[in-house]
Design a protein around this motif. Structure first.
Motif, short mmCIF file in Angstrom:
data_model
loop_
_atom_site.label_atom_id
_atom_site.label_comp_id
_atom_site.label_asym_id
_atom_site.label_seq_id
_atom_site.Cartn_x
_atom_site.Cartn_y
_atom_site.Cartn_z
N PRO A 18 0.77 -1.24 0.00
CA PRO A 18 0.00 0.00 0.00
C PRO A 18 0.80 1.30 0.00
N HIS A 19 2.11 1.22 0.30
CA HIS A 19 2.89 2.46 0.39
C HIS A 19 4.01 2.54 -0.65
N ILE A 20 3.89 1.80 -1.73
CA ILE A 20 4.94 1.80 -2.75
C ILE A 20 4.71 2.90 -3.80
N GLY A 21 3.50 3.43 -3.90
CA GLY A 21 3.17 4.42 -4.92
C GLY A 21 3.97 5.71 -4.78
N GLN A 22 4.28 6.33 -5.92
CA GLN A 22 5.09 7.54 -5.91
C GLN A 22 4.45 8.71 -6.65
N LYS A 23 3.33 8.49 -7.30
CA LYS A 23 2.70 9.56 -8.07
C LYS A 23 1.92 10.52 -7.17
N ILE A 24 2.02 11.80 -7.51
CA ILE A 24 1.23 12.84 -6.85
C ILE A 24 0.61 13.68 -7.96
N PRO A 25 -0.71 13.73 -8.03
CA PRO A 25 -1.34 14.55 -9.08
C PRO A 25 -0.85 16.00 -8.99
N GLU A 26 -0.71 16.63 -10.14
CA GLU A 26 -0.16 17.99 -10.20
C GLU A 26 -0.94 18.98 -9.35
N THR A 27 -2.26 18.85 -9.32
CA THR A 27 -3.08 19.79 -8.54
C THR A 27 -2.79 19.67 -7.04
N ILE A 28 -2.40 18.49 -6.59
CA ILE A 28 -2.04 18.29 -5.19
C ILE A 28 -0.59 18.67 -4.97
N ALA A 29 0.28 18.29 -5.89
CA ALA A 29 1.72 18.60 -5.78
C ALA A 29 1.95 20.11 -5.67
N ASP A 30 1.13 20.89 -6.36
CA ASP A 30 1.28 22.35 -6.34
C ASP A 30 1.08 22.93 -4.93
N LEU A 31 0.41 22.19 -4.05
CA LEU A 31 0.13 22.65 -2.70
C LEU A 31 1.15 22.14 -1.68
N MET A 32 2.09 21.32 -2.14
CA MET A 32 3.01 20.64 -1.22
C MET A 32 4.36 21.33 -1.11
N THR A 33 5.02 21.08 0.03
CA THR A 33 6.36 21.62 0.26
C THR A 33 7.38 20.84 -0.58
N GLU A 34 8.55 21.44 -0.76
CA GLU A 34 9.62 20.74 -1.48
C GLU A 34 10.01 19.46 -0.76
N GLU A 35 10.03 19.50 0.56
CA GLU A 35 10.34 18.32 1.36
C GLU A 35 9.35 17.20 1.08
N ALA A 36 8.07 17.52 1.03
CA ALA A 36 7.05 16.50 0.79
C ALA A 36 7.20 15.88 -0.60
N LEU A 37 7.57 16.68 -1.57
CA LEU A 37 7.69 16.18 -2.95
C LEU A 37 8.84 15.18 -3.11
N LEU A 38 9.68 15.06 -2.10
CA LEU A 38 10.74 14.04 -2.11
C LEU A 38 10.19 12.67 -1.73
N ILE A 39 8.95 12.63 -1.25
CA ILE A 39 8.23 11.41 -0.84
C ILE A 39 9.15 10.41 -0.09
N LYS A 40 9.87 10.93 0.89
CA LYS A 40 10.83 10.11 1.63
C LYS A 40 10.20 8.95 2.38
#
Length: 196
Positions: free
Chosen positions: A18-40
């Motif tokens: 359940p936690h292997i996915g890496q995609k973030i829709p652009e409309t959601i990614a636009d609201l996220m911090t740079e740290e979050a977009l690293l999907i660590k």
């Protein structure tokens, strides 16, 4: 549009990642911090760890979408996965190291959570339910393995260092004694594993 992939096997085993996915829709990614977009906090390399699964005839289901969009391992009722302990929400507002996922440092609105449930959570869980029903119809029983990976130390959730392999059973409530005993007899488990 499908938000997951399913490969059907030839045995009664279904492996969910359940936690292997890496995609973030652009409309959601636009609201996220740079740290979050690293999907660590992605469960990295689970697909590599379970490369043998096809060979043993397991069915495998994997989402495309990141757990930062919606955590497929959380209930839609909002009940804490670890009662009495810190945990992330169904639509997380912070990372494992407590940094904000969103630029405005806010939680996801109820309307947005409901939308993500309908778009990502429900289809994934409906497919699990249907696949398990098909397996039970064919074999008379089904086994589901929820596969994860995590850093060896995550102070937000766990004290100390985690075992290399942890076969979680909800204190024996989530699977039969026969399955637990079979795992415990495995030499690999006795060397590296932990049963909870």
């Amino acid at each position: 549009m499908t938000c997951y992939s399913l490969s059907k096997g030839s045995t009664p085993l279904l492996i969910s990642m359940p936690h292997i996915g890496q995609k973030i829709p652009e409309t959601i990614a636009d609201l996220m911090t740079e740290e979050a977009l690293l999907i660590k906090d992605t469960d990295w390399y689970i697909d590599k760890l379970y490369e043998f699964a096809d060979e043993i005839g397991a069915s495998i289901i994997k989402p495309d979408t990141s757990r930062y969009v919606i955590d497929l391992n959380r209930g839609i009722d909002g009940i804490n996965l670890y009662p009495g302990a810190d945990s992330t929400e169904l639509c997380p507002s912070s990372t494992f190291n407590r940094t904000s996922i969103y630029l405005d440092k806010k939680s996801v609105s109820k309307e947005e959570v409901d939308k993500r449930i309908a778009e990502y959570w429900q289809p994934y869980h409906d497919q699990i339910t249907n696949t398990l029903a098909d397996i039970k119809a064919e074999f008379g029983f089904a086994i589901i393995l929820d596969a994860h990976s995590i850093l060896s130390t995550v102070p937000r959730f766990f004290e100390g260092q985690l075992p290399d392999f942890n076969w979680g059973t909800a204190n024996g409530a989530s699977c039969s004694t026969d399955v637990i005993n079979s795992i415990k007899k495995n030499r690999f488990f006795s060397l590296f594993g932990c049963m909870e």
